[in-house]
Design a protein around this motif. Structure first.
Motif, PDB file in Angstrom:
ATOM      1  N   THR A   1     -19.396 -41.477   7.521  1.00  0.00           N
ATOM      2  CA  THR A   1     -19.389 -41.336   8.984  1.00  0.00           C
ATOM      3  C   THR A   1     -18.764 -42.544   9.662  1.00  0.00           C
ATOM      4  OG1 THR A   1     -21.416 -40.012   8.865  1.00  0.00           O
ATOM      5  CG2 THR A   1     -20.868 -40.964  11.010  1.00  0.00           C
ATOM      6  N   SER A   2     -18.081 -42.298  10.766  1.00  0.00           N
ATOM      7  CA  SER A   2     -17.604 -43.372  11.634  1.00  0.00           C
ATOM      8  C   SER A   2     -17.945 -43.037  13.074  1.00  0.00           C
ATOM      9  CB  SER A   2     -16.103 -43.611  11.455  1.00  0.00           C
ATOM     10  OG  SER A   2     -15.373 -42.445  11.768  1.00  0.00           O
ATOM     11  N   LEU A   3     -17.810 -44.027  13.934  1.00  0.00           N
ATOM     12  CA  LEU A   3     -18.109 -43.895  15.357  1.00  0.00           C
ATOM     13  C   LEU A   3     -16.830 -43.877  16.172  1.00  0.00           C
ATOM     14  CD1 LEU A   3     -21.032 -46.434  15.728  1.00  0.00           C
ATOM     15  CD2 LEU A   3     -21.108 -44.147  16.707  1.00  0.00           C
ATOM     16  N   ALA A   4     -16.863 -43.194  17.310  1.00  0.00           N
ATOM     17  CA  ALA A   4     -15.768 -43.238  18.281  1.00  0.00           C
ATOM     18  C   ALA A   4     -16.402 -43.431  19.653  1.00  0.00           C
ATOM     19  CB  ALA A   4     -14.932 -41.962  18.231  1.00  0.00           C
ATOM     20  N   LEU A   5     -16.411 -44.672  20.139  1.00  0.00           N
ATOM     21  CA  LEU A   5     -17.108 -45.019  21.372  1.00  0.00           C
ATOM     22  C   LEU A   5     -16.157 -45.612  22.410  1.00  0.00           C
ATOM     23  CD1 LEU A   5     -20.276 -46.791  19.893  1.00  0.00           C
ATOM     24  CD2 LEU A   5     -20.059 -44.404  20.598  1.00  0.00           C
ATOM     25  N   ARG A   6     -16.635 -45.679  23.644  1.00  0.00           N
ATOM     26  CA  ARG A   6     -15.849 -46.281  24.722  1.00  0.00           C
ATOM     27  C   ARG A   6     -16.040 -47.801  24.752  1.00  0.00           C
ATOM     28  NH1 ARG A   6     -18.069 -43.747  29.908  1.00  0.00           N
ATOM     29  NH2 ARG A   6     -19.973 -43.925  28.691  1.00  0.00           N
ATOM     30  N   GLU A   7     -15.085 -48.475  25.379  1.00  0.00           N
ATOM     31  CA  GLU A   7     -15.196 -49.906  25.613  1.00  0.00           C
ATOM     32  C   GLU A   7     -16.012 -50.160  26.883  1.00  0.00           C
ATOM     33  OE1 GLU A   7     -11.461 -52.128  25.372  1.00  0.00           O
ATOM     34  OE2 GLU A   7     -10.509 -50.336  24.526  1.00  0.00           O
ATOM     35  N   PRO A   8     -16.784 -51.245  26.908  1.00  0.00           N
ATOM     36  CA  PRO A   8     -17.519 -51.589  28.132  1.00  0.00           C
ATOM     37  C   PRO A   8     -16.583 -52.054  29.239  1.00  0.00           C
ATOM     38  CG  PRO A   8     -18.440 -52.693  26.195  1.00  0.00           C
ATOM     39  CD  PRO A   8     -17.112 -52.124  25.786  1.00  0.00           C
ATOM     40  N   SER A   9     -17.053 -51.893  30.471  1.00  0.00           N
ATOM     41  CA  SER A   9     -16.373 -52.434  31.652  1.00  0.00           C
ATOM     42  C   SER A   9     -17.114 -53.682  32.106  1.00  0.00           C
ATOM     43  CB  SER A   9     -16.368 -51.395  32.776  1.00  0.00           C
ATOM     44  OG  SER A   9     -16.052 -51.997  34.019  1.00  0.00           O
ATOM     45  N   LEU A  10     -16.367 -54.705  32.507  1.00  0.00           N
ATOM     46  CA  LEU A  10     -17.004 -55.934  32.968  1.00  0.00           C
ATOM     47  C   LEU A  10     -17.814 -55.725  34.244  1.00  0.00           C
ATOM     48  CD1 LEU A  10     -14.333 -58.711  32.308  1.00  0.00           C
ATOM     49  CD2 LEU A  10     -16.636 -58.574  31.343  1.00  0.00           C
ATOM     50  N   GLY A  11     -17.491 -54.678  35.014  1.00  0.00           N
ATOM     51  CA  GLY A  11     -18.265 -54.400  36.224  1.00  0.00           C
ATOM     52  C   GLY A  11     -19.746 -54.218  35.927  1.00  0.00           C
ATOM     53  N   PRO A  12     -20.114 -53.226  35.119  1.00  0.00           N
ATOM     54  CA  PRO A  12     -21.515 -53.054  34.759  1.00  0.00           C
ATOM     55  C   PRO A  12     -22.087 -54.215  33.941  1.00  0.00           C
ATOM     56  CG  PRO A  12     -20.267 -51.056  34.344  1.00  0.00           C
ATOM     57  CD  PRO A  12     -19.271 -52.129  34.661  1.00  0.00           C
ATOM     58  N   VAL A  13     -21.250 -54.813  33.076  1.00  0.00           N
ATOM     59  CA  VAL A  13     -21.731 -55.929  32.261  1.00  0.00           C
ATOM     60  C   VAL A  13     -22.233 -57.068  33.156  1.00  0.00           C
ATOM     61  CG1 VAL A  13     -21.031 -57.775  30.677  1.00  0.00           C
ATOM     62  CG2 VAL A  13     -20.375 -55.424  30.198  1.00  0.00           C
ATOM     63  N   MET A  14     -21.461 -57.397  34.187  1.00  0.00           N
ATOM     64  CA  MET A  14     -21.837 -58.487  35.095  1.00  0.00           C
ATOM     65  C   MET A  14     -22.753 -57.998  36.219  1.00  0.00           C
ATOM     66  SD  MET A  14     -20.123 -60.922  33.652  1.00  0.00           S
ATOM     67  CE  MET A  14     -20.043 -62.299  34.786  1.00  0.00           C
ATOM     68  N   GLY A  15     -22.934 -56.685  36.313  1.00  0.00           N
ATOM     69  CA  GLY A  15     -23.722 -56.116  37.397  1.00  0.00           C
ATOM     70  C   GLY A  15     -25.152 -55.832  37.010  1.00  0.00           C
TER      71      GLY A  15
END
Length: 557
Positions: A89-103
């Protein structure tokens, strides 16, 4: 209990060459970004195209609440669990946005012992994809303004430029601005504004393009505004799609990292699901499918947003429907949907759980509408009681849907083995699902919008503002009415009112405006007061962050 970043920093990661080997890539067939990150070049992707596809598992959830659901954490733990029971199995995920990371929302790398790593790299600048998208978007803005300054041969109406600038931060002060002030040498004055980078059409294009050629075609189709005669103007009219593609050529390559347990993870692209289509890139998902027996992917926010868009927008482009859908729920969140205040969620409350189950029930029935097998993943919390768990099991069984406990936050892949085994059983055999799209391309804009509102949200009807009604008439003349609809709606409710939790009925959804995204291949329908540039909360997460003298991140969740 250690924080997420403490767990991440204490982990012993395998060299990325070892992770690449698990999915059939030799060290010289990847582009290493340091010791633990890599991009997959186009020739390596092309070499995998002829290999058979694995099975695709889509992870979604109930409508999010402050009580927490843990969709990304479950996705990661499920992938680890599948590998633990012998399913490659492998994963296919999205990259984080700095907006929510810093929010306030946080990152997108999972939590506890179900994380993708290196956590701080992925949550911050990663391999530079977000910066490339931001730069390409803003280069287009500069080229538009320069064209108007240098004679405006295309007769662009400055009042009808719809292309906005972007920044990958939450910054409400930039929502509405004026550019070009200062006299003739400074440009043509006009109203403008900023969106968050993940709301940019270029982000959506990056996630739906399947090659450099397709990327340029999609970039050229972007509508940037209208002439004085109200005719649409595209990037291809400006003749700059090649320059934009050049800025994006490396960002288009999928990124490879790993989970804490060494599961290969293709983390690529990051459109929000409440204002865009909310799915990992087509290129990364296809690559993972050709490299694995199972691929676990997730769609943003609840199934009314991310999963609907995955199934109605991404699947036709991807060319493969999920073999199973996992809906993540927590007893805490269901009790909150049932009316229990957040400060009382730790106490047993069967009545509010039964009331809140209506939210999960509607998501179950919505996903079953697509003729794909569904399983509920109960993300466990220490405050859950056996009586509450048995109540939820009984409710799911009455709806003839499988439910499995999931304890991946505390136990990693071991806590996902029960769910993993259910997935293997549900998807056994070589047959395909009877996937049925919610609507067809030849349906009208009104019919497509109504299908989403009535069949997925449970609403009574759709109303269109005067502006939206005029836009529909214009779009039909341009031939844009065959595009799918991407609803921009609050993630907290089935309705366009974020305060209506649970499973509201007898409500209308108002479409205030459409935004054509021809490069992405859909029409965005703006509802309620959903915004494409978020603001920071009173106490942003950034206030807890720091870095040591030796460069180690602190306070990143």
């Amino acid at each position: 209990m250690k924080t997420d970043i403490e767990i991440s920093q204490a982990a012993t990661m395998a060299p990325i060459t070892e992770i690449a080997n698990k999915v059939g890539f030799s060290p010289d067939s990847i582009e290493q970004y340091g010791q633990y990150k890599a991009k997959i070049p186009f020739e390596t992707i092309k070499a995998k195209d002829s290999e058979p596809s694995g099975k695709l598992i889509l992870v979604t959830s109930i409508n999010p609440t402050p009580a927490g659901e843990g969709k990304s954490t479950v996705s990661i733990g499920l992938a680890d669990g599948l590998n633990r029971i012998g399913a490659k199995t492998s994963l296919a995920l999205r990259e984080p946005s700095l907006g929510p990371v810093m929010g306030v929302k946080g990152g997108a790398t999972g939590g506890g012992y179900a994380q993708v790593v290196p956590m701080e790299d992925i949550n911050l600048h990663f391999t530079g994809d977000m910066h490339a998208i931001t730069t390409a978007n803003n280069a287009l803005s500069a080229l538009i303004d320069n064209h108007m300054q240098q004679g405006n041969a295309l007769q662009i109406d400055a009042r009808r430029v719809i292309w906005k600038r972007v920044v990958d931060l939450n910054d409400r002060a930039l929502r509405q601005i004026v550019v070009g002030l200062g006299g003739p040498m400074q440009g043509v004055p006009r109203e403008d504004g900023f969106d968050i980078t993940v709301a940019s059409e270029i982000m959506a294009i990056l996630c739906l393009a399947d090659s450099i050629h397709d990327l340029k075609r999609r970039l050229g189709a972007i509508v940037i505004g209208y002439t004085y005669q109200k005719e649409p103007i595209t990037v291809s009219d400006l003749q700059v799609e090649g320059a934009l593609a050049l800025l994006l050529k490396d960002a288009l390559k999928p990124n490879l990292v790993q989970t804490l347990e060494g599961t290969p993870a293709f983390v690529h692209g990051g459109p929000f699901a409440n204002i865009a289509h909310g799915c990992n890139s087509v290129m990364a998902t296809k690559l993972a499918l050709h490299a694995s027996e199972f691929v676990v992917t997730e769609a943003g926010f609840g199934a009314d947003l991310g999963a609907e868009k995955f199934l109605d927008i991404k699947v036709p482009v991807l060319g493969k429907a999920p073999d199973a859908i996992v809906i993540v729920a927590t007893i805490r969140a269901l009790k909150m949907h049932g009316g229990l205040p957040k400060n009382e969620l730790a106490q047993e409350d069967i009545a509010s759980l039964k009331e809140g189950y209506a939210n999960l029930q509607r998501h179950i029935r919505n996903m079953q509408r697509y003729q794909i097998p569904v399983v509920v993943a109960l993300n466990e919390f220490v405050t859950d009681t056996e009586a509450e768990f048995q109540t939820l099991v009984d409710l799911c069984q009455a709806d003839q849907v499988e439910i499995r406990r999931c304890a991946v936050w505390a136990q990693g892949g071991a806590g996902g083995e029960e769910l993993a085994q259910a997935i293997v059983e549900i998807t056994a055999g070589n047959g395909t699902t009877n996937y049925q799209r919610l609507y067809q391309d030849d349906a009208s804009i009104e019919e497509k919008t109504a299908a989403i509102v009535k069949k997925i949200y449970g609403g009574k009807q759709v109303t269109f503002s005067q502006k939206a009604t005029k836009q529909i008439q214009s779009f039909k003349q341009y031939g844009w009415d065959e595009l799918p609809i991407c609803m921009a709606k609050t993630q907290y409710s089935f309705s366009d009112d974020p305060t209506k939790l649970g499973a509201p009925t007898d409500f209308d959804v108002t479409i205030r405006e459409f935004v054509p995204k021809l490069g992405a291949g859909f029409l965005v329908a703006l509802t309620g007061d959903v915004m494409t540039m978020p603001g920071l909360p009173k106490r942003p997460a950034a206030l807890n962050m720091d870095v040591t003298d030796d460069g180690q991140a602190i306070g990143l969740f």
